[in-house]
Design an enzyme around this catalytic site. Structure first.
Site, PDB file in Angstrom:
ATOM      1  N   LEU A 127       0.843  -1.194   0.000  1.00  0.00           N
ATOM      2  CA  LEU A 127       0.000   0.000   0.000  1.00  0.00           C
ATOM      3  C   LEU A 127       0.878   1.244   0.000  1.00  0.00           C
ATOM      4  O   LEU A 127       1.716   1.439   0.875  1.00  0.00           O
ATOM      5  CB  LEU A 127      -0.925   0.004   1.221  1.00  0.00           C
ATOM      6  CG  LEU A 127      -2.037   1.061   1.226  1.00  0.00           C
ATOM      7  CD1 LEU A 127      -3.221   0.571   2.065  1.00  0.00           C
ATOM      8  CD2 LEU A 127      -1.562   2.414   1.756  1.00  0.00           C
ATOM      9  N   HIS A 231       7.952   1.441  11.216  1.00  0.00           N
ATOM     10  CA  HIS A 231       8.498   2.723  10.769  1.00  0.00           C
ATOM     11  C   HIS A 231       7.515   3.828  11.183  1.00  0.00           C
ATOM     12  O   HIS A 231       6.300   3.611  11.179  1.00  0.00           O
ATOM     13  CB  HIS A 231       8.652   2.688   9.242  1.00  0.00           C
ATOM     14  CG  HIS A 231       9.378   3.845   8.668  1.00  0.00           C
ATOM     15  ND1 HIS A 231       8.765   5.056   8.419  1.00  0.00           N
ATOM     16  CD2 HIS A 231      10.668   4.000   8.278  1.00  0.00           C
ATOM     17  CE1 HIS A 231       9.642   5.887   7.896  1.00  0.00           C
ATOM     18  NE2 HIS A 231      10.812   5.270   7.793  1.00  0.00           N
TER      19      HIS A 231
END
Length: 338
Positions: A127, A231
């Site tokens: 994505l 992240h």
């Protein structure tokens, strides 16, 4: 709202390549390599073209298109059954408890073991939303459209679904986890290994990765701190997955140590709550905000819209109907937008 989710086409290659260059590394499913992206599109086209419902090792690539400009501004992917042709490796974090009577002390050591436990799962991944479009709920549209596609073609997907989140990447584009563990066995930096994996697959992992469990106490502090941590740009994605019912179960990515989220396919919220209905009217009046999809395989379309339920069917707003190609008597699949 002039955006739809649709099946990717060969003509989308340049758009995907331009977006891939913006990912910043660590994004295996969207490598900035034309040949690898072309191979993905070819594999996806074959999956969209196959009409029987048997579960196979396939890839579906979807894109977010601005219908006003015909520009592709985002993408996402669905793998139907990972690990069928090449092993799907993860690290599983576990705890080994040992007691010393002589010292009268109990020691608990964390260990990372290389596993293929998740082989056969479906996977949602890849994505990416163009930085200029990160507003207005488009990331949520991309993410949740995958589940409506899965609901629409349920037999083509496994009973469990996973999502790998990108792990911690430093300012130089390196991975503390890779540097502290795998990098010591490969003689290449994280970026080179990640790119090689994206283009050539996982076999080199089977060839060179250590097969014995690794005690995390032997890793650097920065490598230990990265285990199971997404992240910073992936924290919102992690919350979206948790809202859908995905959970972190101590599986981490072997490259960057990012968390792997897992759910039972039929309990994923957008799949569980999706409703099928027949359109009885399209008008401009209000209704409940929803994700609305219609069509199968390459004809799949999904967008935001307004849906009003009646005893005889549903009324959807005229603009959404035009975007997804719905008309009177069209069967749609929709889920509440929350």
């Amino acid at each position: 709202m002039s955006f739809i989710i649709r099946a990717a086409r060969d003509s989308d290659l340049q758009h995907l390549y331009e977006m891939a260059k913006l990912t910043g590394g660590g994004f295996t499913n969207l490598p900035p390599d034309r040949a690898a992206l072309r191979a993905k599109l070819e594999r996806s086209a074959a999956a969209f073209a196959r009409t029987d419902t048997a579960l196979a090792d396939e890839l579906f690539v979807l894109v977010l298109e601005n219908t006003a400009t015909s520009e592709v501004r985002g993408t996402c992917q669905i793998f139907t059954s990972v690990g069928q042709h090449h092993p799907f490796y993860s690290y599983r974090l576990s705890t080994l408890t040992q007691h010393s009577s002589a010292l009268n002390r109990t020691f608990r050591a964390e260990m990372l073991a290389l596993t293929t436990d998740l082989e056969g799962c479906s996977e949602v991944g890849g994505l990416f939303l163009h930085p200029a479009e990160r507003a207005g709920g488009l990331g949520l549209l991309l993410a949740r459209s995958r589940y409506l596609f899965m609901a629409q073609h349920r037999a083509r997907f496994a009973d469990r679904v996973l999502a790998e989140l990108r792990g911690v990447i430093d300012e130089a584009g390196g991975s503390p986890f890779w540097d502290g563990l795998a990098g010591r066995f490969f003689g290449m930096n994280f970026q080179d290994a990640d790119q090689f994996n994206a283009i050539h697959g996982h076999q080199f992992i089977a060839d060179l990765f250590p097969k014995h469990p690794v005690y995390t106490a032997m890793l650097s502090e920065s490598a230990r701190a990265a285990i199971g941590i997404p992240h910073p740009s992936g924290r919102a994605a992690m919350r979206m997955l948790e809202n859908e019912g995905f959970r972190y179960d101590n599986y981490v990515d072997i490259f960057d140590g990012g968390p792997t989220m897992i759910a039972r396919t039929d309990t994923v919220r957008s799949i569980r709550e999706a409703r099928i209905a027949r359109v009885i009217a399209t008008d401009g009046d209000g209704g409940d905000a929803a994700l609305v999809a219609q069509g199968s395989l390459a004809g799949f379309r999904c967008s935001y819209g307004q849906v009003r339920s009646t005893p005889d069917g549903v009324v959807i707003d005229r603009d959404c109907a035009a975007r997804i190609g719905a008309d009177i008597d069209t069967e749609i699949l929709f889920v509440e937008r929350t």
